[in-house]
Design a protein around this motif. Structure first.
Motif, short mmCIF file in Angstrom:
data_model
loop_
_atom_site.label_atom_id
_atom_site.label_comp_id
_atom_site.label_asym_id
_atom_site.label_seq_id
_atom_site.Cartn_x
_atom_site.Cartn_y
_atom_site.Cartn_z
N SER A 73 23.32 10.09 4.40
CA SER A 73 23.23 10.85 5.65
C SER A 73 24.46 10.69 6.53
O SER A 73 24.45 11.10 7.70
CB SER A 73 21.98 10.41 6.43
N THR B 274 11.53 7.35 -3.94
CA THR B 274 10.97 7.84 -2.67
C THR B 274 9.54 7.34 -2.49
O THR B 274 9.14 6.92 -1.40
CB THR B 274 11.00 9.37 -2.64
N TYR C 126 9.65 3.56 -1.77
CA TYR C 126 10.02 3.28 -0.38
C TYR C 126 8.85 3.55 0.56
O TYR C 126 8.58 2.77 1.48
CB TYR C 126 11.23 4.14 0.02
N GLY C 127 8.14 4.65 0.32
CA GLY C 127 7.00 4.97 1.17
C GLY C 127 5.92 3.92 1.11
O GLY C 127 5.35 3.51 2.14
N ARG D 74 4.99 12.79 3.55
CA ARG D 74 6.29 12.14 3.77
C ARG D 74 7.24 12.43 2.62
O ARG D 74 8.42 12.74 2.82
CB ARG D 74 6.09 10.63 3.91
N GLU E 295 8.47 16.11 2.76
CA GLU E 295 9.42 16.30 3.86
C GLU E 295 10.78 15.71 3.49
O GLU E 295 11.83 16.32 3.75
CB GLU E 295 8.87 15.65 5.13
N HIS E 296 10.76 14.53 2.88
CA HIS E 296 12.01 13.87 2.48
C HIS E 296 12.75 14.71 1.44
O HIS E 296 13.98 14.86 1.51
CB HIS E 296 11.70 12.48 1.92
N ASN F 6 14.31 17.67 3.28
CA ASN F 6 15.37 17.28 4.21
C ASN F 6 16.63 16.80 3.51
O ASN F 6 17.74 17.05 3.99
CB ASN F 6 14.87 16.18 5.15
N LYS F 7 16.45 16.14 2.37
CA LYS F 7 17.59 15.50 1.71
C LYS F 7 18.13 16.28 0.52
O LYS F 7 19.35 16.43 0.36
CB LYS F 7 17.22 14.08 1.28
#
Length: 212
Positions: free
Chosen positions: A108, A137, A140-141, A156, A159-160, A163-164
């Protein structure tokens, strides 16, 4: 992978640095850093960069996870700079380049990496093989949001992904014709197929739950 890498440097890293990853979540563990190291060395050879520097940068790149994740790239750079033991192998100029590469590896980041070494570790850290991305992912969640039930974890996760990794996502690739270009296309196609993506999520989520 070891060809061209200083054997005493490898011994130092494997003994003193890599074990520190055992303290981090499963998305940033020894398996992850090992993959980043291997990919960094491979990319360094491809572009003609110093493999010892690429190896070391990759080994240190996530040590900042010992502190707040939001600034782990900055913390990691400080950890590398402060490690005087590295001066056995590297000059002050090389140390500065390696510090900046660690700082620049984050996906990011608002700016392009400042050197080829930053581009190498950033590219290697973007391990975009779809199953690896999906599994990390989820890991991590589960590690950081254990209070979320499966549906909230899915929200989540989705969305990730958008977004990524989607066509409008923030991730950028820095090494032309890297394997990540192919994986990026695969990821973007899967992200647009929500039902198929949900099936993949369900399968991987149940596998990861069993490991907790």
């Amino acid at each position: 992978m070891t060809q061209g890498i200083s054997l005493d440097l490898m011994e130092f890293v494997e003994t003193n640095i890599l074990p520190r990853y055992a303290a981090f979540d499963r998305a940033h563990d020894l398996k992850h850093v090992t993959r980043v190291i291997n990919r960094s060395v491979e990319l360094a050879r491809r572009v003609g960069a110093d493999v010892n520097m690429a190896y070391t940068i990759a080994a240190y790149h996530d040590l900042g996870m010992s502190g707040p994740r939001a600034i782990h790239h900055i913390t990691g750079g400080k950890i590398l700079t402060a490690d005087a033991r590295l001066r056995k192998w590297f000059s002050s100029e090389q140390m500065t380049i390696m510090k900046e590469a660690v700082e620049d590896h984050r996906a990011s980041s608002s700016h392009a990496p400042r050197s080829i070494y930053g581009k190498i570790v950033a590219e290697a850290d973007r391990d975009m093989e779809p199953e690896v991305v999906f599994r990390r992912t989820i890991q991590y969640g589960l590690s950081h949001y254990p209070e979320k039930d499966k549906e909230k974890q899915w929200e989540r996760f989705l969305e990730h992904m958008h977004n990524k990794y989607s066509a409008n996502g923030y991730i950028r690739l820095w090494i032309p014709n890297s394997p990540n270009e192919v994986y990026q296309k695969q990821l973007r196609q899967l992200i647009e197929k929500t039902d198929e993506l949900r099936s993949i999520f369900d399968e991987l989520f149940e596998e990861e739950l069993k490991k907790i």
